[in-house]
Design a protein around this motif. Sequence first.
Motif, PDB file in Angstrom:
ATOM      1  N   ARG B  75       0.956  -0.869  -0.274  1.00  0.00           N
ATOM      2  CA  ARG B  75      -0.569  -0.012   0.368  1.00  0.00           C
ATOM      3  C   ARG B  75       1.000   1.619   0.092  1.00  0.00           C
ATOM      4  N   ALA B  76       1.799   1.395   0.417  1.00  0.00           N
ATOM      5  CA  ALA B  76       3.230   2.634   0.509  1.00  0.00           C
ATOM      6  C   ALA B  76       3.885   2.389  -0.294  1.00  0.00           C
ATOM      7  N   HIS B  77       3.975   1.649  -1.264  1.00  0.00           N
ATOM      8  CA  HIS B  77       4.489   2.374  -2.302  1.00  0.00           C
ATOM      9  C   HIS B  77       3.579   2.419  -3.822  1.00  0.00           C
ATOM     10  N   SER B  80      -1.284   7.453  -5.208  1.00  0.00           N
ATOM     11  CA  SER B  80      -2.802   7.416  -4.423  1.00  0.00           C
ATOM     12  C   SER B  80      -3.557   7.838  -5.533  1.00  0.00           C
ATOM     13  N   ASP B  81      -3.337   7.041  -7.108  1.00  0.00           N
ATOM     14  CA  ASP B  81      -4.918   7.004  -7.676  1.00  0.00           C
ATOM     15  C   ASP B  81      -4.566   5.940  -8.351  1.00  0.00           C
ATOM     16  N   PHE B  82      -4.600   5.148  -7.553  1.00  0.00           N
ATOM     17  CA  PHE B  82      -4.336   3.903  -8.055  1.00  0.00           C
ATOM     18  C   PHE B  82      -4.779   2.954  -8.270  1.00  0.00           C
ATOM     19  N   GLN B  83      -6.050   3.621  -7.471  1.00  0.00           N
ATOM     20  CA  GLN B  83      -7.616   2.962  -7.528  1.00  0.00           C
ATOM     21  C   GLN B  83      -8.716   3.018  -9.005  1.00  0.00           C
ATOM     22  N   SER B 129      11.760  -2.466  -5.053  1.00  0.00           N
ATOM     23  CA  SER B 129      11.245  -2.517  -3.530  1.00  0.00           C
ATOM     24  C   SER B 129       9.816  -3.329  -3.397  1.00  0.00           C
ATOM     25  N   PHE B 130       9.394  -2.621  -4.438  1.00  0.00           N
ATOM     26  CA  PHE B 130       7.934  -2.761  -4.785  1.00  0.00           C
ATOM     27  C   PHE B 130       7.882  -4.337  -4.736  1.00  0.00           C
ATOM     28  N   LYS B 131       8.866  -5.159  -5.239  1.00  0.00           N
ATOM     29  CA  LYS B 131       8.685  -6.581  -5.665  1.00  0.00           C
ATOM     30  C   LYS B 131       8.506  -7.395  -4.039  1.00  0.00           C
ATOM     31  N   GLY B 188      15.082  -2.351   2.725  1.00  0.00           N
ATOM     32  CA  GLY B 188      14.834  -2.991   3.510  1.00  0.00           C
ATOM     33  C   GLY B 188      13.039  -2.585   3.842  1.00  0.00           C
ATOM     34  N   LEU B 189      12.638  -3.491   4.641  1.00  0.00           N
ATOM     35  CA  LEU B 189      11.084  -3.514   5.065  1.00  0.00           C
ATOM     36  C   LEU B 189      10.780  -3.232   6.488  1.00  0.00           C
TER      37      LEU B 189
END
Lengths: 280, 289
Positions: B75-77, B80-83, B129-131, B188-189
């Motif tokens: 979610r953090a990646h 904001s307009d993903f949907q 990092s997204f992956k 880092g996660l």
Amino acid sequence: MLANVQPEVAGVGLGYRMHLHDQILSARQSIDFLEAISDQFIYATPDRIERLQAALSVYPIVPHSLSMSVGTAEEVDAEYLRRNANFVQSVNAPWYSDHLCMTRVDELDLGSLTPLWFTDELVEIVIRNVNRIKETVPGRPFLLENITYYVSMPRSTMTESEFVTKVIEGADCGLLLDVNNVYVNAQNQGYDPYEFLKRIPLDRVIQAHIAGYEHGEKVLVDTHSSPVSHEVWDLLEFVCRNSPLRAVSLERDSNFPEFSEMIEELNHARKVLQRCGRYP
Amino acid sequence: MSVLEMQRAFCRILTDDNSRKLFLSNRSKFLTDYQLNVNERGALEEIDEECVAVYVELLINSRIDLALKALPHVRAHLPSDFQQIYGLRYVRDYPSILNAEEPPLLREFRQFTEFLNALLEEGEFSGGSFKDALRYDWIIFFLGNDLATHSALTEFDDDFLVGEGVAVSAGSVVIRSPGIVLESFEHGLIGQSEEDTSVPEGTEPPPSRHILFLKRRSLSNVSVYRLNSATVRFLQNCDGRRTVAEIANSLAGVGGIAPVSKCLEICRSFLRTGVLGVVPRGRSERIDA
């Protein structure tokens, strides 16, 4: 009027959310019962059930399901009903509930509470499905909840209040009155919420939901993500004075505030019940 | 029963954007595929377009919000307009089909994860990092919700010696819990309190992190630990057939934890947390590696 409502569950309750587990367990003096979303437990791993059982040792639990889809013109999913009935019995629920809507058609899961066409044919379909549901859990009252809706189906042959009344009375079930939904629908559909309440069978209200809404671009949206509005508190008091309401539960699903703020809302609800002589 | 046909048509309009476009461009034509009476047809022909649009948006948001509840790092990646950008495609490409074998929440989560992986392959999102976030959230959700894992954990607890106070010696045979997953991550996660995980542009990414995910039968949450390479190698060798001493010997000189005493120290810690179990004497020969 409904028979068989176990008297020990009354007062104010909170929607059980897993991440609030520890805080809920330590707030026994402020919470009278919990409402658990059945769908989160009927498929869950045993450790989650055990966690809920720990809560059950402290609180009465009222199951509330999402996916019976009583308004779909098909048989209710037998496997879902079987799992739900097991859950209701396992928590020794005083009553159990779902929504007056459809959530699936054929194998398609809408994933949302979708409104029905307000017609006599749909009334008959819902009554038939509710009768089937009631057979799976004999001796415990079943309640239907009014939903929010954002699409009004044209050519309905009756109003929402007439539809609710015919279904609830025809199916001989209780009403879980979501007061926030009444307010949101009234604003979005342009009617007076008090007139709506006067036209539905308030004598069948056992439980009420309170929650918060948000302003969408064009409509109010029932989000369970904000504090209960003063309009909804006023409506709750009206319901309380005009029905045999015995339990009020707060629904919160996102944008969680400090736990103490939710407890404050429960205290507010308790005062409403007390003013109406409904708090034990 | 034609009202069922009406409900089918209505659901199709709400959940499939191609059908919805067809419906909105020519309602009568779209509805010819459905066996409807005059009133049912009339109701659908007269339905308000704006209300449909509002409802469609709510349906999409409802599905994606549900999936994102289990994907906090992903979610953090997301933009904001993903949907708004991808929502329609998600519900079209991944219709929510009931499946008796798969609980709804698990299905939604799996489908959404597949969708994000597809977007990654198309290059819609860049950056490892997204992956990593996607893999990380998936493991936690899966371990926490998978019934088969839970059954395996029950057997593990019944069959092996696990927990505080279990004695372990150099001659003990140790075995990994089925509730663990060992993975390496480039980014880092976790432990944002432990260290700054941000990587300024133009610098090298941080070294690989070995993460141990642990689900215990009695706990709802999945625990997460960072391990060093030597501990990972040791853990990978805990196969239920070899003794601690044999594992220590096999790792000697590999830059590992050569001394048996060090291996035993790790064993005790892992036994306490449920990462390992000790195979009761006389049982090791029955374990199928």
